[in-house]
Design an enzyme around this catalytic site. Structure first.
Site, mmCIF file in Angstrom:
data_model
loop_
_atom_site.group_PDB
_atom_site.id
_atom_site.type_symbol
_atom_site.label_atom_id
_atom_site.label_comp_id
_atom_site.label_asym_id
_atom_site.label_seq_id
_atom_site.Cartn_x
_atom_site.Cartn_y
_atom_site.Cartn_z
ATOM 1 N N CYS A 182 0.814 -1.214 0.000
ATOM 2 C CA CYS A 182 0.000 0.000 0.000
ATOM 3 C C CYS A 182 0.848 1.265 0.000
ATOM 4 O O CYS A 182 0.320 2.365 -0.171
ATOM 5 C CB CYS A 182 -0.933 0.002 1.205
ATOM 6 S SG CYS A 182 -0.081 -0.162 2.794
ATOM 7 N N CYS A 205 8.291 -1.993 14.950
ATOM 8 C CA CYS A 205 6.871 -1.631 15.085
ATOM 9 C C CYS A 205 5.980 -2.608 14.328
ATOM 10 O O CYS A 205 4.913 -3.007 14.805
ATOM 11 C CB CYS A 205 6.643 -0.205 14.589
ATOM 12 S SG CYS A 205 7.339 1.066 15.674
ATOM 13 N N CYS A 229 -2.822 -3.010 7.553
ATOM 14 C CA CYS A 229 -1.719 -2.064 7.692
ATOM 15 C C CYS A 229 -1.956 -1.167 8.916
ATOM 16 O O CYS A 229 -3.096 -0.877 9.292
ATOM 17 C CB CYS A 229 -1.610 -1.221 6.422
ATOM 18 S SG CYS A 229 -0.410 0.124 6.511
ATOM 19 N N CYS A 280 -18.506 -38.751 8.213
ATOM 20 C CA CYS A 280 -17.056 -38.697 8.082
ATOM 21 C C CYS A 280 -16.504 -40.117 7.995
ATOM 22 O O CYS A 280 -17.182 -41.092 8.327
ATOM 23 C CB CYS A 280 -16.468 -37.949 9.281
ATOM 24 S SG CYS A 280 -14.661 -37.800 9.270
ATOM 25 N N CYS A 295 -56.800 -23.315 52.832
ATOM 26 C CA CYS A 295 -56.970 -21.890 53.078
ATOM 27 C C CYS A 295 -56.271 -21.071 52.020
ATOM 28 O O CYS A 295 -55.151 -21.382 51.604
ATOM 29 C CB CYS A 295 -56.419 -21.537 54.465
ATOM 30 S SG CYS A 295 -56.562 -19.780 54.866
ATOM 31 N N HIS A 337 -57.828 -13.039 59.185
ATOM 32 C CA HIS A 337 -58.806 -13.416 58.196
ATOM 33 C C HIS A 337 -59.958 -14.171 58.848
ATOM 34 O O HIS A 337 -59.840 -14.674 59.968
ATOM 35 C CB HIS A 337 -58.172 -14.280 57.104
ATOM 36 C CG HIS A 337 -57.764 -15.643 57.571
ATOM 37 N ND1 HIS A 337 -56.725 -15.855 58.429
ATOM 38 C CD2 HIS A 337 -58.288 -16.872 57.321
ATOM 39 C CE1 HIS A 337 -56.595 -17.146 58.673
ATOM 40 N NE2 HIS A 337 -57.529 -17.801 58.009
#
Length: 562
Positions: free
Chosen positions: A97, A105, A124, A193, A253, A276
């Site tokens: 390129c 680097c 790149c 296979c 209940c 209740h």
């Protein structure tokens, strides 16, 4: 079947086609093919539709006939804009390129990308540059720092033919056999296979036709996770309004107390006090009819019963298969007894063929119940069919399923009889029944698949579900990929990977068996190639006499590894 030895030959087959077609180096051809998932026809289609420049740009291929700008510089040093150091010219590398950085680097960049698993497409380092780096440069720089990592890089490039290729899959055998399977044109198929492992090529799970891959994934998850237990809990328990744990009522209940101490009303699930009377709970009234909650409980019960219906029949056919598979142990003994008798009946292929047809049809039956559960339920196709349409299609499918089931049970009955002790006329009668039922069950299986593919799945508008086609002989066994001189191949491969251009390079004549090179350097096959570059020459399924005939097409859950 692509083995470790034939992987290089399989990859080079496609590489050569692109190299010859576009006059590219191997690294550029590989970059193109990886970008297009090793689909040579797609590369050609993009070339025709968009042109060569767009084809190269989208894949990150840079092919420029230009002179390096290093030659125009009088200085012996150049500044690396990554580390901002002045570097000697011989310690700097320029990519296709045009971007150049110091070798240190570049090496650090390559090592990071390889360790991150991006070694097949390392871009790149320059900002907004999408060009793919030269393989030879990566190989040379990394090997100088870490030879083991460079070897990994080579292996990743080689295995990209499998990892990035939609027409190639690793065999899912455990322990892994090391093989991969390449299909010719239809990726919705079931294959076997050479190690004996049978699997669905689409999802790499066990062969599950006539279920689609999504149906089978949902069904196995439903069975494995016992998700219907959740439905039972929904129907028989209520969540505590304080801690949300499911609470089951153990008395009459309707004032229920959770273990966390929170009292609540069983009828509506609302938190209450503890006082209740016989008719009401202090400070709470929920006597009004609430349709949603009652519908929810009824729906959970209905879904549970529906699942139990299909799962029980699915499991029943698997259990029948396990018991019937024992017939292979007694069939040879029965045949030996009949052969020892003084009789004119010498051909007993009807027994082994009938037994194989029984196994094959039984397999289709048990997967058909998993298919029906999702096809006629609300999980996948709620918006595809009206209630009336669903009922019509369900009746059509269940009629065919019932016919197949009835004939499979008859076939199982005749094959399980003690015919070795019968007289000749009785044996001939059983023989005709087994032959007729074998033909009938095969035709009914084909008819059911046609119904599924055309009338059920073929009419879907909002979703696409593909299934592997029915094959009378069972799951097709893959043939071995033709391989020639592997050592010469590897040597030639390394020569090519270190060459940046193929212009002027004579293509070597040694190729795969059945291949010859023409004057232009392209290879000409003696057998037919399909559009994807895969050989259409396949080995038929072998059915030798004896134990080899009993290819049971076992699923993973009942496969006898011993």
């Amino acid at each position: 079947v692509i083995t470790r030895e034939s992987l290089l030959a399989a990859q080079r087959e496609d590489l050569r086609r692109v190299m010859d077609m576009l006059n590219l180096s191997e690294q550029h051809a590989r970059t193109l093919l990886i970008h297009h998932r090793w689909d040579v026809q797609k590369v050609l289609a993009v070339l025709v539709e968009k042109g060569k420049d767009r084809l190269y740009a989208e894949a990150g291929v840079t092919v420029l006939n230009r002179k390096s700008h290093f030659t125009s510089q009088s200085s012996s040093e150049v500044t690396c804009i990554i580390c901002m150091e002045d570097i000697a010219m011989e310690e700097v590398t320029e990519m296709d390129c045009g971007h150049c950085f110091c070798n240190n680097c570049w090496t650090e960049h390559f090592i990071v990308k390889i360790n991150e698993g991006q070694s097949r497409r390392i871009r790149c380092m320059a900002h907004k540059c999408h060009a793919i780096c030269d393989e030879a440069v990566i190989r040379n720089l990394v090997s100088a720092r870490d030879p083991d990592l460079a070897e990994r890089f080579e292996r990743f490039l080689l295995e990209s033919y499998i990892e990035d290729n939609r027409m190639v899959k690793w065999c899912p055998s455990v322990p892994h056999c090391g093989n991969a399977i390449r299909v010719e044109d239809d990726q919705y198929c079931e294959v076997e296979c050479t190690c004996g492992q049978q699997f669905c090529f689409g999802c790499s799970s066990e062969a599950h036709s006539p279920c689609s891959c999504l149906m089978w994934e949902l069904w196995t998850k439903k069975c494995k996770d016992e998700s219907e237990t959740v439905n039972w809990m929904t129907a028989h328990t209520k969540p505590c309004p304080k801690c949300n744990k499911p609470v089951e009522k153990n008395g009459g209940c309707n004032l229920v107390s959770c273990i966390c101490g929170q009292p609540f009303c069983w009828l509506c699930g609302g938190a209450t006090g503890r006082d209740h009377t016989w008719t009401s709970i202090s400070g709470h009234s929920c006597g009004r009819y609430k349709e949603d909650q009652n519908k929810k409980a009824e729906r959970a019960k209905r879904d549970l019963y529906r699942y139990m219906h299909y799962h029980n029949r699915y499991k029943a056919h698997i259990d029948s298969f396990k018991l019937e598979s024992k017939l292979k142990e007694t069939t040879q003994n029965k045949i030996s007894i009949l052969e020892s008798k003084d009789t004119t009946l010498r051909d007993f292929s009807w027994v082994t063929n009938g037994l194989y047809r029984l196994f094959r049809s039984r397999r289709v039956l048990w997967y058909s119940y998993a298919f029906a559960y999702y096809m006629f339920g609300d999980d996948l196709f709620r918006d595809e069919m009206t209630k009336a349409e669903r009922e019509i299609k369900q009746n059509l499918f269940e009629d065919q399923q019932q016919q197949l089931e009835s004939n499979v049970e008859k076939l199982s009955k005749y094959l399980g009889e003690e015919y070795e002790s019968y007289n000749k006329d009785k044996v001939m009668e059983i023989r005709m029944q087994v032959i007729n039922l074998s033909v009938i069950t095969d035709k009914l299986c084909k008819k059911m698949y046609e119904c599924i593919e055309n009338d059920l799945l073929g009419s879907l508008q909002l979703a696409t579900h593909n299934i592997a086609p029915y094959k009378s002989k069972g799951v097709e066994r893959a043939s071995e990929f033709p391989i020639w001189n592997t050592k010469a191949n590897i040597a030639d491969y390394h020569d090519l990977t270190h060459t940046t251009k193929v212009d002027g390079v004579t293509v070597e004549s040694n190729g795969p068996s059945g291949t010859q090179n023409n004057e232009s350097g392209s290879s000409t096959k003696k057998h037919t190639n399909n559009g994807s570059g895969c050989s259409t020459r396949k080995r038929g399924r072998q059915e030798p006499l004896g134990d080899g005939l009993f290819d049971l097409n076992l699923p993973a859950e009942v496969l006898d590894k011993s």
